[in-house]
Design a protein around this motif. Structure first.
Motif, short mmCIF file in Angstrom:
data_model
loop_
_atom_site.label_atom_id
_atom_site.label_comp_id
_atom_site.label_asym_id
_atom_site.label_seq_id
_atom_site.Cartn_x
_atom_site.Cartn_y
_atom_site.Cartn_z
N VAL A 220 89.18 -9.02 -54.04
CA VAL A 220 90.62 -8.92 -54.35
C VAL A 220 91.06 -7.46 -54.53
O VAL A 220 92.19 -7.10 -54.17
N LEU A 221 90.19 -6.62 -55.08
CA LEU A 221 90.55 -5.21 -55.21
C LEU A 221 90.68 -4.57 -53.82
O LEU A 221 91.62 -3.79 -53.57
N LEU A 222 89.78 -4.92 -52.93
CA LEU A 222 89.87 -4.42 -51.55
C LEU A 222 91.15 -4.93 -50.89
O LEU A 222 91.83 -4.19 -50.18
N ALA A 223 91.49 -6.19 -51.14
CA ALA A 223 92.71 -6.77 -50.58
C ALA A 223 93.95 -5.99 -51.04
O ALA A 223 94.86 -5.73 -50.24
N LEU A 224 93.98 -5.62 -52.32
CA LEU A 224 95.13 -4.86 -52.83
C LEU A 224 95.24 -3.48 -52.17
O LEU A 224 96.34 -3.01 -51.87
N LYS A 225 94.09 -2.84 -51.90
CA LYS A 225 94.13 -1.55 -51.21
C LYS A 225 94.57 -1.72 -49.77
O LYS A 225 95.36 -0.92 -49.25
N LEU A 226 94.07 -2.76 -49.11
CA LEU A 226 94.46 -3.01 -47.71
C LEU A 226 95.94 -3.39 -47.62
O LEU A 226 96.61 -3.06 -46.64
N GLN A 227 96.44 -4.05 -48.64
CA GLN A 227 97.87 -4.38 -48.69
C GLN A 227 98.69 -3.09 -48.69
O GLN A 227 99.71 -2.99 -47.99
N GLU A 228 98.26 -2.10 -49.48
CA GLU A 228 98.94 -0.79 -49.49
C GLU A 228 98.90 -0.14 -48.13
O GLU A 228 99.86 0.55 -47.72
N LEU A 229 97.79 -0.33 -47.41
CA LEU A 229 97.60 0.28 -46.09
C LEU A 229 98.19 -0.55 -44.96
O LEU A 229 97.95 -0.27 -43.78
N LYS A 230 98.93 -1.63 -45.32
CA LYS A 230 99.62 -2.51 -44.35
C LYS A 230 98.65 -3.30 -43.47
O LYS A 230 99.03 -3.75 -42.39
N GLN A 231 97.42 -3.48 -43.93
CA GLN A 231 96.45 -4.30 -43.20
C GLN A 231 96.48 -5.72 -43.77
O GLN A 231 95.56 -6.17 -44.43
N LYS A 232 97.61 -6.40 -43.51
CA LYS A 232 97.93 -7.65 -44.21
C LYS A 232 97.00 -8.80 -43.85
O LYS A 232 96.65 -9.61 -44.71
N LYS A 233 96.60 -8.90 -42.59
CA LYS A 233 95.79 -10.04 -42.17
C LYS A 233 94.46 -10.10 -42.92
O LYS A 233 94.10 -11.11 -43.53
#
Length: 491
Positions: A220-233
């Protein structure tokens, strides 16, 4: 034992590596909140339960609960013997150090010395340094986690500890997770090197998942960082996978809720947070997250014209949402008055929006008394309080004084820029109607001073003194500016 012997024992104890010699002490942490978090970790039977017992012993000792502290350490020792029999001696160094300190605080000096003797036996083959400790990965790693559980001012030190632990044990999942977590947190703090540079936590969170593909918190922490980077999928897939693997771990639920709130799925976020709160009812962070969710709903509703009609369902719903926000933001700092600055500012903002100025005044007054918080926190407090007194309380002197204090904390954040712009707008408006307004001229002097336009700053302060002779603030600023110009001319 004589006073001399007691002093000699204390000198030995100060050499130990344990919670009693690491940085955060009673004045630096909210003990009640820390106690609840550690008790939750123990009751949930999470990984590294022995470390939570160890740190809880320290917290209990600080509160004078010595017998409970001894019980915590006995439980930590039991867990280590059962689960890490082959590594027991390396892992018990901090436990035995804490035992020695607790017995010392209890006045049981012979028992304290006995634990020092045990440590000397254990550490002798592990270290060339002090007789009573060994700077090995197990010590650095546990210190890192201890600092990480305290306050943000210790995150840089925690990062260094994890780096040292990983130098000797690069594939250890626990130290890799600690290092990734502290990078994740530092990247969120304005002004840190990690915040200014390209994210490193992504790489290290992926490393954790290489070592342990079931580490749901890393997901989930990685997901939050990827969300910031617009890597939504990939981010969405990681959150769903984490919730499937661990549906009852409050930290996973909380961070997943944060992810969905940022995706504008507030109802899903609220569902997850309520589930987490059933497991950890005293969690300050869960209440803060719920407060933010209800605030999102409230702000959306306030934009609806029907919310102003006392006869409409929207009006009643708005009142309920105000109460939800106030309740959860209030609970968020109930046990964290020294550290939950944001929750207190959020509650003050909700009170202002609801016309509860006296309550907001009380919150700002308490926050302005804090004397041991990060500069960027104090900058935000001064700005928010300044705007409240200036525009809501119509107190120009108090409001402008606070805006100037925010500006004088020279960390060039968005908050600093906002303070500058508000002060500039106010001074311009005042001088338009009265060119001789000394307070506005003094504010203009400070504005010029902050952008290093020294000659203009001197002009403004000199003019301000014509209409307010003897003002100590302006005289002091003028003296500082003239001296700096002389120094420059002397070079």
């Amino acid at each position: 034992m004589s006073n001399t012997s007691r002093d000699q024992l204390k000198e030995k104890l100060d050499q130990l590596q344990c919670h009693f010699t690491w940085s955060p002490q009673k004045e630096a942490i909210d003990l009640e909140d820390m106690m609840y978090r550690l008790q939750d970790s123990i009751s949930l039977n999470l990984k590294y339960k022995d470390q939570s017992c160890n740190q809880l012993a320290f917290v209990n000792c600080l509160q004078g609960n010595y017998e409970e502290a001894i019980q915590n350490l006995e439980e930590a020792e039991r867990i280590l013997r059962e689960n890490h029999k082959d590594e027991f001696e390396r892992k018990c160094i901090i436990i035995y150090g804490n035992f020695a300190w607790v017995h010392y605080h209890m006045g049981q000096l012979t028992e304290a010395q006995s634990y020092l003797d045990k440590l000397e036996m254990i550490c002798k083959p592990l270290s060339d340094g002090t007789r009573y400790t060994a700077l090995i990965p197990e010590v650095y790693g546990e210190k890192g986690w201890s600092l990480l559980r305290s306050t943000a001012q210790y995150y840089e030190e925690a990062k260094e500890c994890f780096e040292k632990a990983l130098e000797e044990d690069p594939d250890n999942v626990q130290w890799n997770m600690g290092y990734a977590t502290v990078l994740f947190r530092l990247e969120a703090i304005f002004g840190t090197r990690e915040n200014r540079e390209q994210s490193q936590s992504v790489k290290h969170l992926r490393r954790v998942l290489e070592l342990d593909p079931d580490e749901s918190l890393a997901m989930v922490l990685l997901a939050l960082k990827l969300q910031e980077l617009k890597q939504k999928k990939e981010a969405n897939e990681l959150v769903e996978q984490a919730l499937q693997k661990t549906s009852d771990y409050p930290k996973v639920l909380r961070n997943a809720a944060k992810f969905y709130r940022k995706e504008k799925d507030v109802e899903k976020a609220i569902t997850l947070l309520k589930k987490a709160l059933e497991i950890s009812p005293h969690s300050s962070v869960l209440h803060d997250q719920l407060g933010m969710c209800y605030r999102s709903k409230l702000l959306e509703l306030i934009a609806n014209p029907l919310s102003k009609d006392p006869e409409s369902p929207e009006f009643r719903q708005k009142a309920e949402l105000f109460n939800d926000c106030k309740y959860h933001f209030g609970k968020a700092f109930e046990h964290r008055p020294k550290t939950a600055i944001k929750s207190q500012l959020d509650l003050a903002d909700i009170c202002v929006r609801n016309g509860e100025y006296s309550k907001a005044d009380e919150i700002y007054s308490n926050l302005l008394k804090l004397d041991d918080t990060r500069p960027e926190n104090m900058q935000t407090i001064n700005l928010k309080a300044g705007l409240f007194y200036l525009f809501r309380r119509k107190s120009e002197v108090e409001g402008i004084t606070l805006l100037k204090k925010a500006l004088q904390i020279e960390i060039h954040t968005k908050i600093w820029k906002s303070a500058y712009e508000h002060l500039e707008k106010w001074a311009g408006k005042k001088l338009y109607s009265n060119p001789h307004d000394s307070m506005a001229l003094g504010a203009k002097g400070l504005l010029h001073q902050q952008v290093h336009n020294k000659s203009k700053a001197i002009e403004c302060y000199e003019e301000a003194l014509q209409f307010d002779p003897g003002n100590e603030e302006y005289l002091s600023a003028l003296c500082e500016l003239r001296l700096s110009l002389e120094d420059r001319n002397d070079v």
